[in-house]
Design a protein around this motif. Structure first.
Motif, PDB file in Angstrom:
ATOM      1  N   PHE A  18      -3.414   5.340   6.500  1.00 17.41           N
ATOM      2  CA  PHE A  18      -3.763   5.216   5.225  1.00 17.41           C
ATOM      3  C   PHE A  18      -5.534   5.901   5.282  1.00 17.41           C
ATOM      4  O   PHE A  18      -6.083   5.181   6.277  1.00 17.41           O
ATOM      5  N   TYR A  20       1.250   4.011  -3.004  1.00 12.35           N
ATOM      6  CA  TYR A  20       1.049   5.477  -2.533  1.00 12.35           C
ATOM      7  C   TYR A  20       2.100   6.278  -3.288  1.00 12.35           C
ATOM      8  O   TYR A  20       1.923   7.436  -3.791  1.00 12.35           O
ATOM      9  N   GLN A  27       0.992  -1.100   0.077  1.00 18.15           N
ATOM     10  CA  GLN A  27      -0.045   0.037   0.036  1.00 18.15           C
ATOM     11  C   GLN A  27       0.803   1.183   0.075  1.00 18.15           C
ATOM     12  O   GLN A  27       0.451   2.294  -0.755  1.00 18.15           O
ATOM     13  N   ASN A  68      -4.373   7.244   0.703  1.00 17.02           N
ATOM     14  CA  ASN A  68      -3.389   8.165   1.015  1.00 17.02           C
ATOM     15  C   ASN A  68      -3.084   8.174   2.231  1.00 17.02           C
ATOM     16  O   ASN A  68      -3.829   8.031   3.265  1.00 17.02           O
ATOM     17  N   HIS A  82       1.681   9.090  -5.742  1.00 17.89           N
ATOM     18  CA  HIS A  82       1.953  10.669  -5.249  1.00 17.89           C
ATOM     19  C   HIS A  82       3.333  11.206  -5.799  1.00 17.89           C
ATOM     20  O   HIS A  82       3.197  12.642  -6.032  1.00 17.89           O
TER      21      HIS A  82
END
Length: 201
Positions: A149, A22, A18, A154, A26
C-alpha cells in the motif's frame, strides 16, 4: 449491491483491515460495503440459557440484510485467528445468517503465501453444517502486504489491482447467481437447526 466486510482480526494495524478498507473505497461505484469488526465479541462458551449476545445478533442482522459477505483473514500458525473462529462459532449457534450466503475470501500477509492456508481452512469451516455458506471458488491473496500500500492506503501494483477487480466482478455475478439457488434453502436450514455434534449416533 449491499455487502458486508468482516474484519477477521483484532489487530489495530492489520493489513487485512487495510485491504478491506481499500476494497470498500475502490468499489464504491459497484457496491455499498460496510465493514464489521468482531474483536469485541465475548469469547464463545455455550451459554446455559442458550441466548446469543446482542452484539452477535447485530452482526447477524447485518449479514442477513446484505446480499453477500467478504471476509478478510490473516494467517496465524497456518490457521485463521482465534477471534474469527470465535465469531463464526457465535454465528452458527442457533442462528444461521451465513446459510446460502455468497462469501468472498480475502487475505493479506507479510510473507509470500498471502494467508493461503488460513483461507483454505476458512473455506472448510464455512462448509460446516451449521454455516453452509456459498464460497466463491477464487480467493484474493495479497502477499508482502507491508509494502503493498502507498501512503494513502491504495494498492501500488497495477497487476494486483487488476486481479482484485476481476475477482470482485466475478463475485458480483456469483452473488446474483446464488440468489437464484433457493430451492434447497429451507431444507438446509432445517438440517442446520436439527444438527447436533453431541448426538451423531
Amino acid at each position: 449491491m449491499k455487502l458486508i466486510g468482516i474484519v477477521g482480526t483484532n489487530s489495530s494495524k492489520s493489513t487485512n483491515r487495510q485491504l478491506l478498507q481499500y476494497i470498500e473505497r475502490h468499489f464504491q461505484d459497484k457496491a455499498e460495503i460496510e465493514l464489521v469488526e468482531i474483536s469485541a465479541l465475548p469469547v464463545f462458551n455455550k451459554p446455559a440459557n442458550k441466548e446469543v449476545p446482542e452484539s452477535v445478533l447485530e452482526i447477524a442482522r447485518k449479514i442477513e440484510e446484505a446480499e453477500g459477505v467478504i471476509i478478510g483473514t490473516p494467517e496465524y500458525d497456518h490457521s485463521i485467528p482465534a477471534v474469527l473462529m470465535n465469531a463464526l462459532a457465535w454465528l452458527s449457534y442457533g442462528i444461521y445468517p451465513l446459510l446460502n450466503k455468497p462469501v468472498m475470501i480475502t487475505g493479506a500477509s507479510y510473507g509470500t503465501l498471502g494467508s493461503s492456508r488460513a483461507q483454505l481452512q476458512l473455506r472448510q469451516i464455512l462448509n460446516a453444517p451449521e454455516l453452509k455458506a456459498n464460497v466463491l471458488p477464487d480467493e484474493f491473496l495479497l502477499s508482502h502486504s507491508l509494502e503493498a500500500f502507498d501512503y494513502d492506503g491504495n494498492l501500488r501494483d497495477a497487476r494486483i489491482i487488476q486481479k482484485l477487480e476481476a475477482i470482485f466482478d466475478d463475485f458480483r455475478v456469483f452473488v446474483k447467481v446464488t440468489s437464484k439457488l433457493s430451492n434447497a434453502q429451507e431444507l438446509l436450514r432445517q438440517e442446520a437447526e436439527n444438527f447436533d455434534w453431541e448426538n451423531l449416533s
